[in-house]
Structure formats: structure tokens, C-alpha cells
Design a protein around this motif. Structure first.
Motif, PDB file in Angstrom:
ATOM      1  N   ARG A 249       8.421 -18.363 -49.043  1.00 43.06           N
ATOM      2  CA  ARG A 249       8.531 -17.088 -49.772  1.00 43.06           C
ATOM      3  C   ARG A 249       7.199 -16.356 -49.833  1.00 43.06           C
ATOM      4  O   ARG A 249       7.143 -15.133 -49.703  1.00 43.06           O
ATOM      5  N   ALA A 250       6.115 -17.105 -50.031  1.00 39.91           N
ATOM      6  CA  ALA A 250       4.790 -16.480 -50.155  1.00 39.91           C
ATOM      7  C   ALA A 250       4.396 -15.763 -48.876  1.00 39.91           C
ATOM      8  O   ALA A 250       3.571 -14.847 -48.893  1.00 39.91           O
ATOM      9  N   ALA A 251       4.989 -16.199 -47.761  1.00 41.04           N
ATOM     10  CA  ALA A 251       4.690 -15.579 -46.462  1.00 41.04           C
ATOM     11  C   ALA A 251       5.679 -14.461 -46.141  1.00 41.04           C
ATOM     12  O   ALA A 251       5.648 -13.899 -45.046  1.00 41.04           O
ATOM     13  N   GLY A 252       6.568 -14.167 -47.077  1.00 40.49           N
ATOM     14  CA  GLY A 252       7.517 -13.074 -46.864  1.00 40.49           C
ATOM     15  C   GLY A 252       8.853 -13.506 -46.296  1.00 40.49           C
ATOM     16  O   GLY A 252       9.644 -12.662 -45.867  1.00 40.49           O
ATOM     17  N   GLN A 253       9.132 -14.818 -46.282  1.00 44.08           N
ATOM     18  CA  GLN A 253      10.433 -15.270 -45.761  1.00 44.08           C
ATOM     19  C   GLN A 253      11.525 -14.958 -46.770  1.00 44.08           C
ATOM     20  O   GLN A 253      11.482 -15.432 -47.907  1.00 44.08           O
ATOM     21  N   LEU A 254      12.478 -14.145 -46.327  1.00 44.96           N
ATOM     22  CA  LEU A 254      13.588 -13.767 -47.203  1.00 44.96           C
ATOM     23  C   LEU A 254      14.841 -14.552 -46.868  1.00 44.96           C
ATOM     24  O   LEU A 254      15.619 -14.900 -47.747  1.00 44.96           O
ATOM     25  N   VAL A 255      15.052 -14.784 -45.572  1.00 45.57           N
ATOM     26  CA  VAL A 255      16.215 -15.572 -45.142  1.00 45.57           C
ATOM     27  C   VAL A 255      15.705 -16.975 -44.809  1.00 45.57           C
ATOM     28  O   VAL A 255      14.900 -17.150 -43.889  1.00 45.57           O
ATOM     29  N   MET A 256      16.192 -17.959 -45.540  1.00 45.37           N
ATOM     30  CA  MET A 256      15.634 -19.317 -45.427  1.00 45.37           C
ATOM     31  C   MET A 256      16.312 -20.108 -44.309  1.00 45.37           C
ATOM     32  O   MET A 256      16.751 -21.245 -44.499  1.00 45.37           O
ATOM     33  N   HIS A 257      16.397 -19.500 -43.162  1.00 43.29           N
ATOM     34  CA  HIS A 257      16.949 -20.110 -41.936  1.00 43.29           C
ATOM     35  C   HIS A 257      15.983 -19.705 -40.830  1.00 43.29           C
ATOM     36  O   HIS A 257      15.794 -18.503 -40.575  1.00 43.29           O
ATOM     37  N   ALA A 258      15.375 -20.712 -40.196  1.00 40.76           N
ATOM     38  CA  ALA A 258      14.258 -20.465 -39.272  1.00 40.76           C
ATOM     39  C   ALA A 258      14.553 -19.359 -38.253  1.00 40.76           C
ATOM     40  O   ALA A 258      15.592 -19.388 -37.588  1.00 40.76           O
ATOM     41  N   HIS A 259      13.646 -18.424 -38.143  1.00 42.78           N
ATOM     42  CA  HIS A 259      13.811 -17.329 -37.179  1.00 42.78           C
ATOM     43  C   HIS A 259      12.457 -16.742 -36.810  1.00 42.78           C
ATOM     44  O   HIS A 259      11.536 -16.744 -37.594  1.00 42.78           O
ATOM     45  N   ILE A 260      12.426 -16.227 -35.594  1.00 46.91           N
ATOM     46  CA  ILE A 260      11.210 -15.610 -35.059  1.00 46.91           C
ATOM     47  C   ILE A 260      11.469 -14.134 -34.845  1.00 46.91           C
ATOM     48  O   ILE A 260      12.528 -13.764 -34.320  1.00 46.91           O
ATOM     49  N   HIS A 261      10.545 -13.328 -35.281  1.00 48.54           N
ATOM     50  CA  HIS A 261      10.651 -11.879 -35.063  1.00 48.54           C
ATOM     51  C   HIS A 261       9.938 -11.504 -33.767  1.00 48.54           C
ATOM     52  O   HIS A 261       8.804 -11.929 -33.545  1.00 48.54           O
ATOM     53  N   ILE A 262      10.606 -10.711 -32.942  1.00 52.63           N
ATOM     54  CA  ILE A 262       9.921 -10.072 -31.807  1.00 52.63           C
ATOM     55  C   ILE A 262       9.908  -8.578 -32.132  1.00 52.63           C
ATOM     56  O   ILE A 262      10.975  -7.953 -32.261  1.00 52.63           O
ATOM     57  N   ILE A 263       8.716  -8.058 -32.300  1.00 61.11           N
ATOM     58  CA  ILE A 263       8.581  -6.661 -32.742  1.00 61.11           C
ATOM     59  C   ILE A 263       7.872  -5.851 -31.649  1.00 61.11           C
ATOM     60  O   ILE A 263       6.674  -6.043 -31.419  1.00 61.11           O
ATOM     61  N   PRO A 264       8.640  -4.997 -30.964  1.00 62.06           N
ATOM     62  CA  PRO A 264       7.994  -4.170 -29.949  1.00 62.06           C
ATOM     63  C   PRO A 264       7.005  -3.206 -30.599  1.00 62.06           C
ATOM     64  O   PRO A 264       7.250  -2.733 -31.721  1.00 62.06           O
TER      65      PRO A 264
ATOM     66  N   TYR B 264      17.953 -24.901 -39.840  1.00 65.40           N
ATOM     67  CA  TYR B 264      16.655 -25.469 -40.241  1.00 65.40           C
ATOM     68  C   TYR B 264      16.004 -24.400 -41.093  1.00 65.40           C
ATOM     69  O   TYR B 264      16.099 -23.210 -40.783  1.00 65.40           O
ATOM     70  N   GLU B 265      15.316 -24.834 -42.150  1.00 61.73           N
ATOM     71  CA  GLU B 265      14.790 -23.832 -43.075  1.00 61.73           C
ATOM     72  C   GLU B 265      13.600 -23.062 -42.501  1.00 61.73           C
ATOM     73  O   GLU B 265      13.472 -21.855 -42.685  1.00 61.73           O
ATOM     74  N   ASN B 266      12.738 -23.779 -41.822  1.00 59.63           N
ATOM     75  CA  ASN B 266      11.493 -23.127 -41.383  1.00 59.63           C
ATOM     76  C   ASN B 266      10.879 -23.897 -40.210  1.00 59.63           C
ATOM     77  O   ASN B 266      11.476 -24.835 -39.686  1.00 59.63           O
ATOM     78  N   MET B 267       9.685 -23.496 -39.824  1.00 57.84           N
ATOM     79  CA  MET B 267       8.994 -24.116 -38.689  1.00 57.84           C
ATOM     80  C   MET B 267       8.820 -25.625 -38.880  1.00 57.84           C
ATOM     81  O   MET B 267       8.944 -26.397 -37.932  1.00 57.84           O
ATOM     82  N   ASP B 268       8.539 -26.053 -40.106  1.00 64.04           N
ATOM     83  CA  ASP B 268       8.336 -27.490 -40.366  1.00 64.04           C
ATOM     84  C   ASP B 268       9.567 -28.308 -39.997  1.00 64.04           C
ATOM     85  O   ASP B 268       9.456 -29.442 -39.552  1.00 64.04           O
ATOM     86  N   GLU B 269      10.739 -27.735 -40.224  1.00 62.91           N
ATOM     87  CA  GLU B 269      11.986 -28.482 -39.978  1.00 62.91           C
ATOM     88  C   GLU B 269      12.467 -28.390 -38.533  1.00 62.91           C
ATOM     89  O   GLU B 269      13.264 -29.209 -38.088  1.00 62.91           O
TER      90      GLU B 269
END
Ligand code: AMP
Ligand code: ZN
Length: 138
Positions: free
Chosen positions: A89-104, A47-52
Motif C-alpha cells: 500500500r505504501a508504494a501505491g498498490q491498490l489492487v493486491m494481485h501482482a501486476h506490472i504496469h507498462i506505461i508508454p 499472488y499478492e505481490n513480487m515477493d509471492e
């Protein structure tokens, strides 16, 4: 999806440091971490992003986020964590496959929060109205 780096990781063509897997998601370490333990939670299907992303996956996704975040915090002795998702892209998405970052996060890690701007009350109200109108259409 051909030529999608995350699809290639998921089907084993490219190696990754996988730390967790559920029915519809995998979690692996980001190759260029913001902090040690920075992890990506990625949908197995392309899925490309949250919408999908199908809404039915929401409960599972929340469970995976909570499990992985708790484990990361313990493993790297973090003081907190950010959950982030870049959509478009405007939000900084480089990989167009939906993913969530967990950043400690660590008390003295030097990362700055997003720069905020002051906005007039009238402008805030106007934007709020526009968004509410769009919500009514969904
Ligand atoms: P985004 O800007 O949200 O699309 O973030 C994409 C993230 O994927 C970046 O933080 C990259 O460091 C990360 N990344 C790119 N290629 C790989 C890879 N092969 N393995 C792990 N993480 C990757
Ligand atoms: Zn993909």
C-alpha cells in the motif's frame, strides 16, 4: 481469490480489453490509463505481490513484458516506456494481485519523474551495508 477484481477479470466475470495471454500471464488495458496504451501484465494465479511471484516465472514474465511493450510502442507511436510495479500500500498498490504496469511515454507528455533527494555519503554507505547484510541472509 474471492473479491479480487483481477481474479474476476481473469476468470471472465468482469470484462477487460485483453491484448495478450501467455501460459501464466494476461495483459489487458488499464481502465484509467496514464497515457494511451497503458497496459497491465497480470499473473493468472492470485499472488499478492513480487515477493509471492515464483522466481520460475521470471523468464516468461520478461518475455511477456518485452513483447507487449514493443507492440504498445509501435501501436501508439510512443517515444519510450516505463515498467512499474507497486508492491504494498505504501508504494501505491491498490489492487493486491501482482501486476506490472507498462506505461508508454511521449516526449511532451508532461509526466514528471520521481522527486529525488540528496543524501550524505555516510548515510548511503550505511544503508548499502544494511541491504547487503540482508541479501546474505536470503
Ligand atoms: P496499482 O495501484 O498498481 O494497484 O494499480 C491498479 C491499476 O488497476 C490502476 O491503474 C487501475 O486503473 C487499474 N484497474 C482497476 N480496475 C481495473 C479494471 N477493472 N480493468 C482494468 N484496469 C483496472
Ligand atoms: Zn486476484
Amino acid at each position: 481469490m474471492e473479491d479480487c477484481i483481477f481474479c474476476k477479470i481473469i476468470n471472465g466475470e468482469i470484462p477487460s480489453n485483453k491484448i495478450y495471454e501467455s501460459e501464466n500471464f494476461v495483459a489487458f488495458l488499464d481502465i484509467m490509463p496514464i497515457n494511451p496504451g497503458h497496459t497491465l501484465i497480470v499473473s493468472k494465479k492470485h499472488y499478492e505481490n513480487m515477493d509471492e511471484l515464483p522466481g520460475e516465472l521470471g523468464e516468461e514474465l520478461l518475455r511477456v513484458i518485452k513483447t507487449v511493450a514493443r507492440a504498445i510502442v509501435k501501436a501508439v507511436n510512443a517515444d519510450g516506456y516505463n515498467i512499474g510495479m507497486n508492491n504494498g500500500r505504501a508504494a501505491g498498490q491498490l489492487v493486491m494481485h501482482a501486476h506490472i504496469h507498462i506505461i508508454p511515454r511521449f516526449k511532451e507528455d508532461g509526466l514528471k519523474s520521481w522527486p529525488q533527494k540528496r543524501m550524505d555519503d555516510s548515510k548511503l554507505r550505511e544503508i548499502g551495508k544494511k541491504i547487503k547484510k540482508e541479501i546474505d541472509k536470503i
